[in-house]
Design a protein around this motif. Structure first.
Motif, PDB file in Angstrom:
ATOM      1  N   LYS A  10      62.647  26.663  86.232  1.00 52.01           N
ATOM      2  CA  LYS A  10      62.135  25.304  86.351  1.00 52.01           C
ATOM      3  C   LYS A  10      63.210  24.286  85.988  1.00 52.01           C
ATOM      4  CE  LYS A  10      58.398  22.353  84.780  1.00 52.01           C
ATOM      5  NZ  LYS A  10      57.452  22.131  83.680  1.00 52.01           N
ATOM      6  N   ARG A 107      51.354  26.005  76.067  1.00 49.23           N
ATOM      7  CA  ARG A 107      51.676  25.638  77.456  1.00 49.23           C
ATOM      8  C   ARG A 107      53.034  26.240  77.824  1.00 49.23           C
ATOM      9  NH1 ARG A 107      48.601  21.243  80.514  1.00 49.23           N
ATOM     10  NH2 ARG A 107      46.759  21.050  79.231  1.00 49.23           N
TER      11      ARG A 107
ATOM     12  N   SER B  30      54.100  28.068  95.469  1.00 46.52           N
ATOM     13  CA  SER B  30      54.928  28.711  94.451  1.00 46.52           C
ATOM     14  C   SER B  30      56.355  28.766  94.926  1.00 46.52           C
ATOM     15  CB  SER B  30      54.401  30.128  94.210  1.00 46.52           C
ATOM     16  OG  SER B  30      55.338  30.890  93.516  1.00 46.52           O
ATOM     17  N   ARG B  55      55.291  30.311  89.070  1.00 43.18           N
ATOM     18  CA  ARG B  55      54.914  28.923  88.760  1.00 43.18           C
ATOM     19  C   ARG B  55      54.103  28.414  89.945  1.00 43.18           C
ATOM     20  NH1 ARG B  55      57.883  23.695  89.599  1.00 43.18           N
ATOM     21  NH2 ARG B  55      56.850  22.204  88.239  1.00 43.18           N
ATOM     22  N   LEU B  57      51.608  25.495  91.767  1.00 45.91           N
ATOM     23  CA  LEU B  57      51.124  24.117  91.866  1.00 45.91           C
ATOM     24  C   LEU B  57      49.930  24.121  92.811  1.00 45.91           C
ATOM     25  CD1 LEU B  57      54.598  22.369  92.165  1.00 45.91           C
ATOM     26  CD2 LEU B  57      53.210  22.675  90.121  1.00 45.91           C
ATOM     27  N   ASP B  73      44.980  16.463  85.662  1.00 46.11           N
ATOM     28  CA  ASP B  73      44.993  17.730  84.928  1.00 46.11           C
ATOM     29  C   ASP B  73      43.585  18.153  84.506  1.00 46.11           C
ATOM     30  OD1 ASP B  73      46.596  19.827  84.076  1.00 46.11           O
ATOM     31  OD2 ASP B  73      46.745  19.063  82.035  1.00 46.11           O
ATOM     32  N   ARG B  90      48.356  27.570  81.543  1.00 48.37           N
ATOM     33  CA  ARG B  90      48.702  26.206  81.942  1.00 48.37           C
ATOM     34  C   ARG B  90      50.176  25.933  81.661  1.00 48.37           C
ATOM     35  NH1 ARG B  90      45.151  22.059  83.060  1.00 48.37           N
ATOM     36  NH2 ARG B  90      42.940  22.493  82.843  1.00 48.37           N
ATOM     37  N   GLY B  91      50.765  25.108  82.496  1.00 51.47           N
ATOM     38  CA  GLY B  91      52.137  24.678  82.274  1.00 51.47           C
ATOM     39  C   GLY B  91      52.180  23.382  81.493  1.00 51.47           C
ATOM     40  N   ASP B  93      53.589  20.635  82.466  1.00 50.39           N
ATOM     41  CA  ASP B  93      53.387  19.491  83.361  1.00 50.39           C
ATOM     42  C   ASP B  93      51.928  19.446  83.827  1.00 50.39           C
ATOM     43  OD1 ASP B  93      56.018  18.881  83.102  1.00 50.39           O
ATOM     44  OD2 ASP B  93      56.626  19.679  85.065  1.00 50.39           O
ATOM     45  N   GLU B  96      50.028  22.113  86.558  1.00 49.47           N
ATOM     46  CA  GLU B  96      51.001  23.198  86.705  1.00 49.47           C
ATOM     47  C   GLU B  96      50.422  24.434  86.020  1.00 49.47           C
ATOM     48  OE1 GLU B  96      55.708  23.620  85.606  1.00 49.47           O
ATOM     49  OE2 GLU B  96      54.316  23.092  84.006  1.00 49.47           O
ATOM     50  N   TYR B  97      50.451  25.554  86.739  1.00 50.72           N
ATOM     51  CA  TYR B  97      49.939  26.809  86.190  1.00 50.72           C
ATOM     52  C   TYR B  97      50.986  27.905  86.352  1.00 50.72           C
ATOM     53  CZ  TYR B  97      45.194  24.997  85.678  1.00 50.72           C
ATOM     54  OH  TYR B  97      44.095  24.293  85.279  1.00 50.72           O
ATOM     55  N   TYR B  98      50.855  28.933  85.519  1.00 46.75           N
ATOM     56  CA  TYR B  98      51.734  30.101  85.618  1.00 46.75           C
ATOM     57  C   TYR B  98      50.867  31.349  85.728  1.00 46.75           C
ATOM     58  CZ  TYR B  98      55.707  27.157  84.522  1.00 46.75           C
ATOM     59  OH  TYR B  98      56.682  26.196  84.590  1.00 46.75           O
TER      60      TYR B  98
END
Lengths: 222, 133
Positions: A10, A107, B30, B55, B57, B73, B90-91, B93, B96-98
């Protein structure tokens, strides 16, 4: 100046690879490095069966100590908390992702991937070996040399990681084996051993690692 | 004029109750360059390779065909049907997820959109050595 970090995918964090043994190929190619524990850029691939360390670097506004690195799958990279923070064992081949989790709110702030490759060959290498052939130099009686395991991919390329094995010798009159730091070598697996020449003759060092048994002939001179 | 005054609070109340924009489907984009970490294999299915972290979106498409650009969000929650197969985190940002492919198998990612459960997306974790579809 050599870059000792790898940027996250990232781009928000930087990460480093840490060798857990001086025999880890990711460190033996960099003898000028001041410290074995100093992080460095990621190797091309890590050997399955080997252990390795990772680290995150501080960036603006984020303390790396507040980040936990978590493998995407513990079936590929198993954490070894008893051996230190961010120490892992490569369990199975594949591309394994690591997420950097911010402590507190859990997070994810960044991620990266490492390639894990099953070694096709494993060889014993000792200090002062011929750099071209890998053949060991003779050891004088009373002197000692450190030996470890070097895993290689089918292409012949050396793989990173500290590979452990159970070591023994069938020639105890010629050689004596010591564990890490000069300890008595027991049943426990070790990444590196010290081989002491006892009496002139041809000795043999054997190691079993990951289901493979490898031997090395070592000459002891007067 | 009186009608307008009455309609506005009603619309706000309906949105609060989950009767906002009509949800049609969700897509996950992704990264990963020439070998993407996650591949959508249908409108409600995707595949990831065992061991990778993707990652993600999310993009929500409405029944009108438009993409929900107002998504925030708090409007979206994704959760794994089986975290032992696929972990969803959750990311840092917004939106944003992982996704972490923990083990080979099939599970779902449940979608909660604007306070209402909107079904799920099938998640298949393929063996590490298998070619991606």
């Amino acid at each position: 100046m050599r870059d000792l970090s790898t940027a996250g995918e990232k781009g928000d964090l930087s990460f480093g690879y840490r060798c857990l043994s001086p025999r880890d190929a990711a460190c033996t190619d960099d003898r000028a490095s001041p410290s074995l524990r100093e992080p460095r850029a990621f190797p091309a691939a890590v050997a399955v069966g080997a252990s390795f360390g990772l680290t995150a670097f501080d960036v603006d506004g984020l303390d790396a100590r507040r980040v936990r690195l978590t493998p995407a799958s513990r079936e590929l990279a198993r954490p070894l908390p008893e051996e230190g923070e961010h120490v892992f064992l490569a369990e199975a081949p594949g591309e394994v992702g690591f997420t950097a989790l911010r402590l507190g709110d859990s997070r994810v702030v960044d991620l990266f991937h490492l390639r894990l490759v099953a070694p096709s060959f494993v060889a014993i290498t000792c200090e002062d070996a011929d750099p071209r052939t890998g053949a060991p130099s003779p050891v004088a009686a009373g002197a000692a040399v450190r030996c470890g395991l070097v895993p290689r991919a089918s292409s012949g390329k050396v793989l990173a990681g500290a590979l452990r094995g159970r070591w023994w010798t069938t020639t105890p009159d010629v050689l004596r084996l010591h564990g890490p730091g000069g300890t008595t070598l027991g049943e426990a697996a070790a990444e590196e051993i010290t081989v002491e020449g006892r009496a002139p003759g041809l000795g043999e060092v054997t190691v079993e690692s990951g289901g493979r048994t490898v031997s090395l002939a070592l000459e002891v001179t007067p | 004029m009186k009608l307008g005054i009455a309609v506005l609070p009603l619309a706000a109340a309906l949105t609060t109750l989950g009767c906002g924009p009509d949800y049609e489907r969700i897509d996950f984009s992704s990264g990963g360059g020439s070998t993407p970490r996650l591949v959508m294999t249908g409108e409600r299915a995707f595949t990831v390779r065992h061991g990778v972290a993707a990652r993600v979106l999310p993009v929500v498409t409405l029944t009108s065909g438009a993409v929900d650009d107002d998504l925030e969000d708090r409007d979206l929650l994704l959760r794994s049907g089986d975290p032992s197969i696929l972990r969803v985190e959750r990311g840092a940002d917004p939106l944003e997820y992982y996704f972490s492919a923990e083990a080979v198998g099939t599970t779902t990612v449940e979608v909660v959109y604007r306070g209402r459960r909107r079904g799920s997306v099938e998640a298949r974790v393929a063996p590490a050595a298998a070619a991606m579809p």
